[in-house]
Scaffold this motif. Sequence first.
Motif, PDB file in Angstrom:
ATOM      1  N   ALA A  28      14.901  -5.033   6.438  1.00 49.25           N
ATOM      2  CA  ALA A  28      13.931  -3.950   6.313  1.00 49.25           C
ATOM      3  C   ALA A  28      12.713  -4.396   5.518  1.00 49.25           C
ATOM      4  CB  ALA A  28      14.582  -2.756   5.640  1.00 49.25           C
ATOM      5  N   MET A  29      12.939  -5.199   4.449  1.00 51.21           N
ATOM      6  CA  MET A  29      11.805  -5.638   3.643  1.00 51.21           C
ATOM      7  C   MET A  29      10.903  -6.580   4.443  1.00 51.21           C
ATOM      8  SD  MET A  29      11.653  -4.123   0.956  1.00 51.21           S
ATOM      9  CE  MET A  29      12.625  -2.658   0.918  1.00 51.21           C
ATOM     10  N   LEU A  30      11.528  -7.456   5.243  1.00 52.76           N
ATOM     11  CA  LEU A  30      10.719  -8.348   6.070  1.00 52.76           C
ATOM     12  C   LEU A  30       9.937  -7.545   7.105  1.00 52.76           C
ATOM     13  CD1 LEU A  30      13.199 -11.299   6.601  1.00 52.76           C
ATOM     14  CD2 LEU A  30      11.201 -11.237   5.153  1.00 52.76           C
ATOM     15  N   LEU A  31      10.587  -6.498   7.623  1.00 55.24           N
ATOM     16  CA  LEU A  31       9.910  -5.616   8.584  1.00 55.24           C
ATOM     17  C   LEU A  31       8.667  -5.009   7.948  1.00 55.24           C
ATOM     18  CD1 LEU A  31      10.139  -4.168  11.344  1.00 55.24           C
ATOM     19  CD2 LEU A  31      11.487  -2.427  10.239  1.00 55.24           C
ATOM     20  N   LEU A  32       8.816  -4.584   6.682  1.00 49.53           N
ATOM     21  CA  LEU A  32       7.683  -3.967   5.994  1.00 49.53           C
ATOM     22  C   LEU A  32       6.570  -4.982   5.758  1.00 49.53           C
ATOM     23  CD1 LEU A  32       6.801  -1.312   4.951  1.00 49.53           C
ATOM     24  CD2 LEU A  32       7.925  -1.743   2.805  1.00 49.53           C
ATOM     25  N   ILE A  33       6.950  -6.229   5.435  1.00 48.87           N
ATOM     26  CA  ILE A  33       5.923  -7.270   5.266  1.00 48.87           C
ATOM     27  C   ILE A  33       5.145  -7.443   6.566  1.00 48.87           C
ATOM     28  CG2 ILE A  33       5.557  -9.761   4.974  1.00 48.87           C
ATOM     29  CD1 ILE A  33       7.695  -9.797   2.920  1.00 48.87           C
ATOM     30  N   ALA A  34       5.878  -7.478   7.705  1.00 49.08           N
ATOM     31  CA  ALA A  34       5.206  -7.658   8.993  1.00 49.08           C
ATOM     32  C   ALA A  34       4.262  -6.495   9.272  1.00 49.08           C
ATOM     33  CB  ALA A  34       6.240  -7.782  10.101  1.00 49.08           C
ATOM     34  N   ILE A  35       4.733  -5.268   9.001  1.00 49.10           N
ATOM     35  CA  ILE A  35       3.892  -4.097   9.257  1.00 49.10           C
ATOM     36  C   ILE A  35       2.671  -4.130   8.354  1.00 49.10           C
ATOM     37  CG2 ILE A  35       3.811  -1.585   9.153  1.00 49.10           C
ATOM     38  CD1 ILE A  35       6.822  -1.643   9.785  1.00 49.10           C
ATOM     39  N   GLY A  36       2.879  -4.488   7.073  1.00 50.09           N
ATOM     40  CA  GLY A  36       1.773  -4.566   6.126  1.00 50.09           C
ATOM     41  C   GLY A  36       0.737  -5.586   6.573  1.00 50.09           C
ATOM     42  N   THR A  37       1.204  -6.727   7.089  1.00 46.44           N
ATOM     43  CA  THR A  37       0.271  -7.750   7.530  1.00 46.44           C
ATOM     44  C   THR A  37      -0.594  -7.224   8.675  1.00 46.44           C
ATOM     45  OG1 THR A  37       2.023  -9.292   7.016  1.00 46.44           O
ATOM     46  CG2 THR A  37       0.138 -10.163   8.180  1.00 46.44           C
ATOM     47  N   LEU A  38       0.055  -6.545   9.624  1.00 45.33           N
ATOM     48  CA  LEU A  38      -0.718  -5.978  10.736  1.00 45.33           C
ATOM     49  C   LEU A  38      -1.720  -4.965  10.211  1.00 45.33           C
ATOM     50  CD1 LEU A  38       1.719  -5.396  13.703  1.00 45.33           C
ATOM     51  CD2 LEU A  38      -0.108  -7.048  13.495  1.00 45.33           C
ATOM     52  N   TYR A  39      -1.275  -4.149   9.251  1.00 47.13           N
ATOM     53  CA  TYR A  39      -2.188  -3.155   8.683  1.00 47.13           C
ATOM     54  C   TYR A  39      -3.373  -3.846   8.023  1.00 47.13           C
ATOM     55  CZ  TYR A  39      -4.162   0.545   5.968  1.00 47.13           C
ATOM     56  OH  TYR A  39      -5.052   1.426   5.453  1.00 47.13           O
ATOM     57  N   GLY A  40      -3.069  -4.919   7.282  1.00 41.61           N
ATOM     58  CA  GLY A  40      -4.129  -5.631   6.581  1.00 41.61           C
ATOM     59  C   GLY A  40      -5.188  -6.150   7.527  1.00 41.61           C
ATOM     60  N   TYR A  77      -5.699  -4.984  10.899  1.00 44.56           N
ATOM     61  CA  TYR A  77      -6.287  -4.028  11.844  1.00 44.56           C
ATOM     62  C   TYR A  77      -6.513  -2.639  11.270  1.00 44.56           C
ATOM     63  CZ  TYR A  77      -5.144  -7.593  15.213  1.00 44.56           C
ATOM     64  OH  TYR A  77      -5.067  -8.776  15.882  1.00 44.56           O
ATOM     65  N   ASN A  78      -6.108  -2.401  10.015  1.00 52.09           N
ATOM     66  CA  ASN A  78      -6.266  -1.074   9.413  1.00 52.09           C
ATOM     67  C   ASN A  78      -5.610   0.040  10.202  1.00 52.09           C
ATOM     68  OD1 ASN A  78      -7.531  -1.598   7.059  1.00 52.09           O
ATOM     69  ND2 ASN A  78      -9.582  -1.610   7.971  1.00 52.09           N
ATOM     70  N   ALA A  79      -4.518  -0.235  10.863  1.00 53.26           N
ATOM     71  CA  ALA A  79      -3.822   0.824  11.599  1.00 53.26           C
ATOM     72  C   ALA A  79      -2.345   0.490  11.646  1.00 53.26           C
ATOM     73  CB  ALA A  79      -4.365   0.940  13.014  1.00 53.26           C
ATOM     74  N   VAL A  80      -1.518   1.517  11.689  1.00 54.81           N
ATOM     75  CA  VAL A  80      -0.095   1.279  11.884  1.00 54.81           C
ATOM     76  C   VAL A  80       0.395   1.931  13.166  1.00 54.81           C
ATOM     77  CG1 VAL A  80       0.684   0.817   9.541  1.00 54.81           C
ATOM     78  CG2 VAL A  80       0.357   3.161  10.274  1.00 54.81           C
ATOM     79  N   ASN A  81      -0.495   2.627  13.856  1.00 54.57           N
ATOM     80  CA  ASN A  81      -0.098   3.253  15.104  1.00 54.57           C
ATOM     81  C   ASN A  81       0.034   2.198  16.200  1.00 54.57           C
ATOM     82  OD1 ASN A  81      -0.919   4.454  17.833  1.00 54.57           O
ATOM     83  ND2 ASN A  81      -0.227   6.172  16.601  1.00 54.57           N
ATOM     84  N   MET A  82       1.147   2.255  16.946  1.00 53.74           N
ATOM     85  CA  MET A  82       1.396   1.181  17.908  1.00 53.74           C
ATOM     86  C   MET A  82       0.366   1.163  19.023  1.00 53.74           C
ATOM     87  SD  MET A  82       5.417   0.552  18.286  1.00 53.74           S
ATOM     88  CE  MET A  82       6.323   1.959  17.758  1.00 53.74           C
ATOM     89  N   ALA A  90      -2.777   2.249  18.926  1.00 50.81           N
ATOM     90  CA  ALA A  90      -4.059   1.783  18.419  1.00 50.81           C
ATOM     91  C   ALA A  90      -4.024   0.288  18.154  1.00 50.81           C
ATOM     92  CB  ALA A  90      -4.415   2.544  17.145  1.00 50.81           C
ATOM     93  N   LEU A  91      -2.915  -0.184  17.533  1.00 48.36           N
ATOM     94  CA  LEU A  91      -2.784  -1.616  17.250  1.00 48.36           C
ATOM     95  C   LEU A  91      -2.845  -2.412  18.529  1.00 48.36           C
ATOM     96  CD1 LEU A  91       0.069  -1.939  14.630  1.00 48.36           C
ATOM     97  CD2 LEU A  91      -2.220  -2.840  14.463  1.00 48.36           C
ATOM     98  N   SER A  92      -2.119  -1.880  19.528  1.00 50.06           N
ATOM     99  CA  SER A  92      -2.015  -2.602  20.776  1.00 50.06           C
ATOM    100  C   SER A  92      -3.379  -2.735  21.449  1.00 50.06           C
ATOM    101  CB  SER A  92      -1.023  -1.848  21.633  1.00 50.06           C
ATOM    102  OG  SER A  92      -1.010  -2.279  22.911  1.00 50.06           O
ATOM    103  N   SER A  93      -4.238  -1.694  21.292  1.00 49.57           N
ATOM    104  CA  SER A  93      -5.547  -1.774  21.931  1.00 49.57           C
ATOM    105  C   SER A  93      -6.486  -2.729  21.196  1.00 49.57           C
ATOM    106  CB  SER A  93      -6.176  -0.394  21.992  1.00 49.57           C
ATOM    107  OG  SER A  93      -6.569   0.002  20.709  1.00 49.57           O
ATOM    108  N   MET A  94      -6.236  -2.942  19.889  1.00 47.32           N
ATOM    109  CA  MET A  94      -7.142  -3.798  19.113  1.00 47.32           C
ATOM    110  C   MET A  94      -6.671  -5.239  19.032  1.00 47.32           C
ATOM    111  SD  MET A  94      -8.262  -1.588  15.831  1.00 47.32           S
ATOM    112  CE  MET A  94      -6.771  -0.730  15.408  1.00 47.32           C
ATOM    113  N   MET A  95      -5.433  -5.482  19.499  1.00 44.93           N
ATOM    114  CA  MET A  95      -4.783  -6.759  19.224  1.00 44.93           C
ATOM    115  C   MET A  95      -5.552  -7.967  19.751  1.00 44.93           C
ATOM    116  SD  MET A  95      -2.042  -7.610  17.693  1.00 44.93           S
ATOM    117  CE  MET A  95      -0.851  -6.299  17.770  1.00 44.93           C
ATOM    118  N   ARG A  96      -5.792  -8.919  18.847  1.00 45.70           N
ATOM    119  CA  ARG A  96      -6.325 -10.225  19.263  1.00 45.70           C
ATOM    120  C   ARG A  96      -5.224 -11.210  18.960  1.00 45.70           C
ATOM    121  NH1 ARG A  96      -9.009  -7.383  20.932  1.00 45.70           N
ATOM    122  NH2 ARG A  96     -11.129  -6.671  20.605  1.00 45.70           N
TER     123      ARG A  96
END
Lengths: 520, 125
Positions: free
Chosen positions: A185-197, A199-204, A206-212
């Motif tokens: 779970a903690m590693l999952l949170l690190i991954a989510i935090g990195t994506l947030y850092g 793309y500034n979003a946690v919505n799947m 929205a993230l998916s549309s911005m993904m590079r």
Amino acid sequence: MNLSDHLPAFLVMIPLLGAFLTPLAASFGKTVRSVFFVLFMSLILLTGISICASTFGGNILVYVMGAENFSLTLPSGMSYPVRILFEIDAAGALMILCVAIAAFAGALFSVAYMDRFSGWKRFMALYFLLSAGALGMCATGDLFNFFVFVEVSSIASFGLVAFWRDKPEAIEAGFKYMLVSQIAAMLLLIAIGTLYGKYNAVNMGALSSMMRYGTLERIVLAILISVLAFKCGAFPIHTWMPDAYAETPSGVTCLLVTVSQASFYGLIRVCFSLFPGIAGGGMVAWILIVLGCMSMFFGVLMAVVQHEIKRLMGYHSISQVGYMLLAMGVGLLALGNGEKMAEYGLTAMKGGLFHVMNYSFYKALLFLCAGALYYATGTRDLDKMGGLARNMPWTAGMFVIAASAISGLPPFNGFMSKWMIYESSFAVHPILPAVAMITSVLTLASFAKVFQAAFLGPAKADFVAVREVPAFMLAGMAVLTVMTLLLTLFPGWFTGNLFEKAAEALLNQRGYIDAVLGGM
Amino acid sequence: MTDSIVRTLDSVGNASYFVVALLAVMALFAVVTQKNMIKICISIAILGSSVNLFLVLLGYRHGGEIPIYFLKGAAETMVLPTPQCLTLTAIVIALATTALMLSLIILLHKHYGTLDIDEIRRLRG
């Protein structure tokens, strides 16, 4: 106000309300608490079925919590969603249906099964929370929210695995499970935090549309895949699974099976909707295929030598998860290539999703049968059992159905989903269906052994007085038997209306994004 | 006071992320190598804290104010509120799991009379 608009909210609200009302309901005696338990579980089942029905035509249900309007995904001119958001497409609805049915059957079973033990309040409250977590994982459209539901279901399941506190094995299994899932779970949170850092979003959506797709995204995907593979019990970190499944009260094991399916759903959602550009076509797909084959083969090898019925079934769960990983890996391999997709990818995905549903029902049924045997005889050791088919004809009959289904005997549903997986993986490499078939044969051998040891042979002196288990337990098992038989009798209808739609929903990344961002 | 914090944070730059990574790696290493269950529990708590620190750091903006309008009024830059909400949620979850884990350790100690993981495995046989 139209009640059916709010179905996604009810999905999580009903079990949470149930969990908080439990102490009150449980203090009015046995009848009230049983009625309350079954009533709430049937409400959840009803909600699950209605959600599944409303996603039938390829609809995607979107529900926003706390906005002025539940369908307002982008409030006050924001360009990406900021609120908690549920997004249910056909694939999510399929998982919700599996979880809801297994939870209902497990609850019916537990009404009689847990009657002998104390601690009803704790049991019911945790059971409700576990269902809430699992349903939430399948419904959410938001990565952080996914993490929260993972934790809700994990914490509830730690409590339920260690439910019999006087048994050291149960505590130990709970501790082991907790260690693995907390790190995950903690590693999952690190991954989510990195994506947030980034793309500034946690919505799947929205993230998916911005993904590079870059190096950072590859690292995040690697973390997400390994974490979710841990949680659904794939090969390298699988040892918690047989322990936890063996020590949990049987009604709960039946639900835990579908909770691991919810993690699997998270895995395919991340691969297909969030990172299709990296996950599709190449290395990631092969990693899933290899993980699948290894889980399948080593799981069944360990299962063959077990003598304890629930541990044996726990090892079989690992090998069954392997089938689904293999199928989804093959599907991913064809992703982005229309020709390959039509040739074998879609069949693999349909087969994989078919197997998810089959597995949730027959595996849950097998665990309930094991629980019934334990309830009647007081032992889980296969060497001590024998000749029980005379005393427990109904349990024996349902066990035969479930065991034939899991071993892939035609004409049962397990055969059909496995056949679709063999057929499609053959197009990738002939060794894959070979491994899958060997696994299937070993599964059959192992369940033949269980059936022979527990139900056939001369009656044992200790078990002369054994009677069939109470009606509620049989009812719980009957729900799952009926579902298994329905899948066996009408595979065409289910494939056309559920699995094909779910596979298409997974492939339709654009639709998943547009449902949130409104086609921008 | 706030100014000095801002200056310190600016002068260290990305070093704070290295601290997070160091904490996380230390915790993972300890989970694998430690035999005492309480120490394992502590390492998981450290892992949780490093993740929380990471989330808070992500939301930091140069010279940002607290993101509460009625306390601070209009401000040029605010730190991001979302990671702070995420962190609060994660802290509550970590509290629940740490408490549960410690209670399981107490029960295991009661049953086996030891806190050593290998010893427990041996006693179970």
